[in-house]
Design a protein around this motif. Sequence first.
Motif, PDB file in Angstrom:
ATOM      1  N   LEU A 175      55.096 -93.587 -23.623  1.00  0.00           N
ATOM      2  CA  LEU A 175      55.351 -93.012 -25.056  1.00  0.00           C
ATOM      3  C   LEU A 175      54.791 -91.597 -25.003  1.00  0.00           C
ATOM      4  O   LEU A 175      53.804 -91.218 -24.209  1.00  0.00           O
ATOM      5  CB  LEU A 175      54.601 -93.705 -25.773  1.00  0.00           C
ATOM      6  CG  LEU A 175      53.079 -93.962 -25.975  1.00  0.00           C
ATOM      7  CD1 LEU A 175      52.497 -94.879 -27.052  1.00  0.00           C
ATOM      8  CD2 LEU A 175      52.355 -94.194 -24.468  1.00  0.00           C
ATOM      9  N   GLY A 176      55.151 -90.782 -25.868  1.00  0.00           N
ATOM     10  CA  GLY A 176      54.462 -89.819 -26.238  1.00  0.00           C
ATOM     11  C   GLY A 176      53.285 -89.816 -27.156  1.00  0.00           C
ATOM     12  O   GLY A 176      53.404 -90.924 -28.049  1.00  0.00           O
ATOM     13  N   ILE A 177      52.489 -88.861 -26.829  1.00  0.00           N
ATOM     14  CA  ILE A 177      50.999 -88.984 -27.812  1.00  0.00           C
ATOM     15  C   ILE A 177      51.065 -88.063 -28.939  1.00  0.00           C
ATOM     16  O   ILE A 177      50.547 -88.099 -29.992  1.00  0.00           O
ATOM     17  CB  ILE A 177      49.761 -88.783 -26.984  1.00  0.00           C
ATOM     18  CG1 ILE A 177      49.985 -87.395 -26.130  1.00  0.00           C
ATOM     19  CG2 ILE A 177      49.856 -89.856 -25.720  1.00  0.00           C
ATOM     20  CD1 ILE A 177      48.744 -86.754 -25.764  1.00  0.00           C
ATOM     21  N   GLY A 178      52.179 -87.223 -29.041  1.00  0.00           N
ATOM     22  CA  GLY A 178      52.187 -86.211 -30.346  1.00  0.00           C
ATOM     23  C   GLY A 178      50.784 -85.592 -30.227  1.00  0.00           C
ATOM     24  O   GLY A 178      50.195 -85.077 -29.141  1.00  0.00           O
ATOM     25  N   ARG A 179      50.291 -85.388 -31.567  1.00  0.00           N
ATOM     26  CA  ARG A 179      48.984 -84.602 -31.706  1.00  0.00           C
ATOM     27  C   ARG A 179      48.055 -85.716 -32.007  1.00  0.00           C
ATOM     28  O   ARG A 179      46.973 -85.431 -32.438  1.00  0.00           O
ATOM     29  CB  ARG A 179      49.243 -83.638 -32.677  1.00  0.00           C
ATOM     30  CG  ARG A 179      49.944 -82.524 -32.218  1.00  0.00           C
ATOM     31  CD  ARG A 179      50.020 -81.358 -33.181  1.00  0.00           C
ATOM     32  NE  ARG A 179      50.963 -80.199 -32.783  1.00  0.00           N
ATOM     33  CZ  ARG A 179      50.250 -79.226 -31.883  1.00  0.00           C
ATOM     34  NH1 ARG A 179      49.105 -79.526 -31.388  1.00  0.00           N
ATOM     35  NH2 ARG A 179      50.965 -78.295 -31.521  1.00  0.00           N
ATOM     36  N   LEU A 219      42.668 -87.532 -25.919  1.00  0.00           N
ATOM     37  CA  LEU A 219      43.314 -88.491 -25.101  1.00  0.00           C
ATOM     38  C   LEU A 219      42.271 -89.324 -24.412  1.00  0.00           C
ATOM     39  O   LEU A 219      42.368 -90.524 -24.290  1.00  0.00           O
ATOM     40  CB  LEU A 219      44.283 -87.881 -24.095  1.00  0.00           C
ATOM     41  CG  LEU A 219      45.131 -88.895 -23.380  1.00  0.00           C
ATOM     42  CD1 LEU A 219      45.851 -89.884 -23.991  1.00  0.00           C
ATOM     43  CD2 LEU A 219      46.129 -87.938 -22.468  1.00  0.00           C
ATOM     44  N   ARG A 220      41.472 -88.849 -23.676  1.00  0.00           N
ATOM     45  CA  ARG A 220      40.474 -89.447 -22.863  1.00  0.00           C
ATOM     46  C   ARG A 220      39.564 -90.568 -23.404  1.00  0.00           C
ATOM     47  O   ARG A 220      39.372 -91.605 -23.167  1.00  0.00           O
ATOM     48  CB  ARG A 220      39.610 -88.500 -21.970  1.00  0.00           C
ATOM     49  CG  ARG A 220      38.632 -89.214 -20.940  1.00  0.00           C
ATOM     50  CD  ARG A 220      39.525 -89.855 -19.740  1.00  0.00           C
ATOM     51  NE  ARG A 220      39.335 -91.229 -20.017  1.00  0.00           N
ATOM     52  CZ  ARG A 220      40.452 -91.840 -19.208  1.00  0.00           C
ATOM     53  NH1 ARG A 220      41.104 -91.237 -18.188  1.00  0.00           N
ATOM     54  NH2 ARG A 220      40.424 -92.981 -19.275  1.00  0.00           N
ATOM     55  N   ASN A 237      45.002 -91.078 -30.463  1.00  0.00           N
ATOM     56  CA  ASN A 237      44.368 -92.340 -30.719  1.00  0.00           C
ATOM     57  C   ASN A 237      45.531 -93.382 -31.311  1.00  0.00           C
ATOM     58  O   ASN A 237      45.296 -94.454 -30.821  1.00  0.00           O
ATOM     59  CB  ASN A 237      43.130 -92.189 -31.776  1.00  0.00           C
ATOM     60  CG  ASN A 237      42.451 -93.493 -32.070  1.00  0.00           C
ATOM     61  OD1 ASN A 237      41.607 -93.725 -31.514  1.00  0.00           O
ATOM     62  ND2 ASN A 237      42.715 -94.011 -33.367  1.00  0.00           N
ATOM     63  N   ASP A 238      46.261 -92.734 -32.256  1.00  0.00           N
ATOM     64  CA  ASP A 238      47.166 -93.428 -32.808  1.00  0.00           C
ATOM     65  C   ASP A 238      48.254 -93.974 -31.839  1.00  0.00           C
ATOM     66  O   ASP A 238      48.364 -95.282 -31.767  1.00  0.00           O
ATOM     67  CB  ASP A 238      48.005 -92.860 -33.834  1.00  0.00           C
ATOM     68  CG  ASP A 238      49.061 -93.605 -34.643  1.00  0.00           C
ATOM     69  OD1 ASP A 238      48.619 -94.652 -35.306  1.00  0.00           O
ATOM     70  OD2 ASP A 238      50.263 -93.338 -34.533  1.00  0.00           O
ATOM     71  N   ALA A 239      48.652 -93.192 -30.684  1.00  0.00           N
ATOM     72  CA  ALA A 239      49.770 -93.634 -29.788  1.00  0.00           C
ATOM     73  C   ALA A 239      49.012 -94.710 -28.870  1.00  0.00           C
ATOM     74  O   ALA A 239      49.510 -95.904 -28.506  1.00  0.00           O
ATOM     75  CB  ALA A 239      50.181 -92.692 -28.955  1.00  0.00           C
ATOM     76  N   ILE A 240      47.673 -94.426 -28.372  1.00  0.00           N
ATOM     77  CA  ILE A 240      47.183 -95.450 -27.522  1.00  0.00           C
ATOM     78  C   ILE A 240      46.845 -96.717 -28.216  1.00  0.00           C
ATOM     79  O   ILE A 240      46.905 -97.884 -27.534  1.00  0.00           O
ATOM     80  CB  ILE A 240      45.851 -94.713 -26.908  1.00  0.00           C
ATOM     81  CG1 ILE A 240      46.129 -93.612 -26.144  1.00  0.00           C
ATOM     82  CG2 ILE A 240      45.219 -95.931 -25.705  1.00  0.00           C
ATOM     83  CD1 ILE A 240      47.333 -93.803 -25.215  1.00  0.00           C
TER      84      ILE A 240
END
Length: 327
Positions: free
Chosen positions: A66-70, A102-103, A73-76
């Motif tokens: 998946l893409g994390i965009g900006r 991201l980390r 936190n929402d993506a993960i």
Amino acid sequence: MSKQHRRGFLQTSAGALAAGLSRIGAALRDAVTSDRLAVPNLSAMQSAPTVPSNEGKRALCLGLILGIGRDPNDAIAKVHDLGLPTCQVFVDEIDPMLPGRLRQALDKYQIEATSLVVGGPGREVWDFYEGPQTIGLVPRETRAARIAHLKKASDFAKQCGIAAVQTHCGFIPENPNDSVYKETVAAMREVAEYCKGNGQNFRYETGQETPITLVRAIQDVGLDNQGVNFDLANLILYGKANPVDAIELLAPYMQGIHAKDGLWPTNPRKLGEEAPIGKGKVDFPRIIARLKELNYRGAVTIEREISGPQQVEDVRAAKVYLEKLIG
């Protein structure tokens, strides 16, 4: 990949996945030992690369690309809500503010990012006519910019603690005497060397080239930090090989698996159509059984190239289907 722009799909996938699923398990990291990336012999072809950081962990852990965009936190969080322990992260723009966020998200939700997936920059068309002119490191017009982008992505991955950088190299020529083949191999070597300096593996996703051409290119690059992300459906969508057969050739290099399904192309101008897992031509029971025999211990990453609520339902169904096969 079918009709959708790969980056467009990956960026929308994070937004499409809704909460309300289950919790996650443990994590894993992909790294391959150098001795398994020599020219394959009969014994090497009977096993997948050793992944030292996977020792003691459950084999064939599921994940999601998946893409994390900006908003990492929402993506993960959505990977967490899907009950998946791993993911492959796609980034479009290398934002210097993203690595820390991201980390932090990966640590918060205890998700293992097994690779950083990179495409572009520039136009990419996923078909048989414009694809050879626009995808990966093959096109001369965009090659230098893409080498630079991949190096920048390698630095990004290092900041995030992600052990592999992954991309499509494009329609690598079948003829090893073709000047474009030699140029592409040189470009692959340059990026792989850079990743090696950052302590990373450089992975090639299957798709536009035949498996034997990819193996030839890997051997001609000649570095020990190369690997393959084995996209099961891409080989069918591009009409390049049956993944059941291709696994025997690619086994010594497999560091990642894309669990995706699809149909063979019937229109010579267009790729085959992607399908929900279990509804296409990928023989998942045979593939999973063979991965177990090969002692493959990396992630099996679900990919569904649609967006919206149906994507969520298909990912849920894929998770249940694959869990039954993996056991």
